[in-house]
Design an enzyme around this catalytic site. Structure first.
Site, PDB file in Angstrom:
ATOM      1  N   GLU A  38      67.629  42.686  -9.151  1.00  0.00           N
ATOM      2  CA  GLU A  38      66.784  41.933  -7.915  1.00  0.00           C
ATOM      3  C   GLU A  38      67.391  40.913  -7.460  1.00  0.00           C
ATOM      4  O   GLU A  38      68.149  40.056  -7.783  1.00  0.00           O
ATOM      5  CB  GLU A  38      65.640  41.239  -8.855  1.00  0.00           C
ATOM      6  CG  GLU A  38      64.700  40.750  -7.996  1.00  0.00           C
ATOM      7  CD  GLU A  38      63.398  40.021  -8.969  1.00  0.00           C
ATOM      8  OE1 GLU A  38      63.169  40.555 -10.065  1.00  0.00           O
ATOM      9  OE2 GLU A  38      62.982  38.809  -8.511  1.00  0.00           O
TER      10      GLU A  38
ATOM     11  N   ASP B 240      60.528  28.930  -7.856  1.00  0.00           N
ATOM     12  CA  ASP B 240      61.739  28.813  -8.552  1.00  0.00           C
ATOM     13  C   ASP B 240      61.978  27.358  -8.998  1.00  0.00           C
ATOM     14  O   ASP B 240      61.784  26.267  -8.303  1.00  0.00           O
ATOM     15  CB  ASP B 240      63.134  29.075  -7.696  1.00  0.00           C
ATOM     16  CG  ASP B 240      62.882  30.554  -7.309  1.00  0.00           C
ATOM     17  OD1 ASP B 240      62.945  31.290  -8.354  1.00  0.00           O
ATOM     18  OD2 ASP B 240      62.772  31.064  -6.308  1.00  0.00           O
TER      19      ASP B 240
END
Lengths: 192, 256
Positions: free
Chosen positions: B46, B57
């Site tokens: 990914e 994140d």
């Protein structure tokens, strides 16, 4: 949700105006805009009263073309941030640009989608004030009224001089916060 | 057949999908990282498209994203780096990023460049499934590109069904309601993993967020097809070893 909660501001404006003038509708309502929560609340109950002119004031920072600004309606284009599609200050690649304003509360690279809509549809007018203009206006209010406004609100005050009012106009400026928190900036400005 | 589907038809469990931010640690490390991951036993890759405001994140991936942007990384450059990568990489590769970057690049051009370079799927955590259906799905379907959506422990059963229907390739199960890289004890989430498993969804499932070592990988794999690791790999790349050595040690640590 934010607009709904903040809408107590315009509810109160109507109530106070009714007591003071006998009419709950002013001719102009002005508020500062960063992300736009207090302005959304200030405009909320006037949105359908089209006789009321809605004026939002963004932070121009050091100037619109200085590279250090937060005036999203001038510098932004459509994008997605924090799960909203709205106007956004960004690079060509879609990276969010770091905004600047002397006031922390207006230092935001976008505006709430409600404002993007009011801007695009023309229902509200979007002006902008520089750091310098806001500081001047804060001192002016302090001298004239003994009220020390927050630097954010001072942006809205700063544009009073630029709107062509007539004597009959009833103008409401939302003083969204107190200047206690901005004392350091004010003192520094006084000393320079 | 899409490489993601090929993988899931061959391998049913312990699939290891490793995330790395593109243009990190150095601007032109993207291909080196992919080669190392393939050489040392990852099943899927990914690649993160760096974004200034990566809201899903945690600090480690945020920092890698910032470093990549400081290195000069852009989506346009990523597609240049990916040119002919299929000559040397046969693993399924997904791009993960945030909607604004794709929107500014142009959805149609983005999908075309994905297909031309050989990308198999896309993860855009801030693209709502409903928005995907009206604007993006026809493009993705036309080109056989998979769109992978995320669910969390808080996602209602009804919504899980909607998201599963919109997803193709696999379903991304966020292990807990937090950003990436939190060291939460994921054994607490066993009921959630089990519940989703029992729903018999159309997509295979991979667990991500908080998977960091052999133990958490095994826990994640118990009721799902595998897991996605990002933060721990970014940290491994910062350990001082070169990309190949860091990747080798990292994958050994996870799967053995």
């Amino acid at each position: 949700m934010v607009a709904r909660f903040q809408s107590v501001i315009s509810e109160e404006i109507k109530k106070q105006l009714k007591e003071k003038t006998g009419n709950e509708l002013p001719t102009h309502v002005m508020a500062c805009v960063g992300g736009g929560s207090n302005a959304a609340g200030t405009f909320y109950h006037f949105l359908d009263d089209i006789s009321v002119q809605l004026i939002a004031v963004e932070a121009a920072g050091e100037g619109i073309s200085s590279g250090r600004s937060a005036a999203t309606t001038v510098l932004g284009r459509p994008g997605v941030i924090h799960a909203s599609r709205t106007l956004l200050m960004q690079t060509e690649d879609g990276q969010i640009v770091e905004p600047h304003s002397v006031s922390a509360g207006l230092d935001y690279p976008g505006i709430g989608p409600l404002h993007a809509h009011l801007f695009r549809s023309g229902r509200a007018t979007y002006l902008n004030a520089t750091d310098e203009e806001a500081l001047e206006a804060a001192f002016e209010l302090t001298r004239l009224e003994g009220i020390i406004p927050a630097l954010e609100s001072a942006h809205a005050l700063a544009k009073l001089k630029d709107v062509p009012f007539t004597e009959k106009d009833v103008v409401v400026v939302c003083l969204s916060g107190r200047g206690d928190k901005d004392m350091e900036t004010y003192i520094r400005y006084m000393q320079h | 057949m899409n490489r993601i589907d090929q993988l899931f038809s061959k391998k049913k469990d312990h699939i290891l999908n490793v995330y790395c931010t593109a243009g990190f640690p150095a601007l032109h490390d993207t291909r080196r990282v992919m080669k190392a991951l393939q050489a040392h036993g990852a099943d899927m890759i990914e690649l993160g498209i760096p974004f200034s405001d990566p809201l899903a994140d945690g600090p480690v991936i945020q920092q890698s994203s910032k470093q990549a942007l400081d290195n000069g990384m852009t989506l346009k450059l990523l597609f240049e780096q990916l040119k002919d990568f299929r000559d040397e990489i046969h693993l399924p590769v997904l791009l993960m990023g945030y909607l604004n970057v794709v929107m500014q690049y142009g959805a149609e051009k983005f999908v075309q460049d994905c297909v031309q370079t050989g990308i198999d799927g896309v993860i855009l955590p801030d693209l709502p499934a409903d928005e995907y259906k009206t604007v993006y799905e026809p493009l993705f379907k036309k080109h056989g590109l998979h769109a992978v959506f995320l669910i969390t422990p808080e996602t209602s059963e009804e919504r899980v069904r909607v998201i599963d229907a919109a997803s193709s390739g696999f379903l991304y199960m966020v292990s807990s309601s937090s950003t990436t890289g939190r060291n939460k004890d994921i054994s607490m989430q066993e009921n959630y993993f089990k519940r989703i498993h029992q729903m018999q969804l159309k997509n295979p499932t991979l667990v991500g967020f908080g998977i960091r070592d052999h133990e958490s990988f095994e826990q994640a794999c118990k009721y799902t097809n595998g897991a996605i690791i990002g933060t721990a790999y970014i940290q491994a790349l910062q350990s001082g070893d070169d990309v190949d050595m860091a990747t080798k040690k990292f994958i050994e640590r996870i799967i053995t």
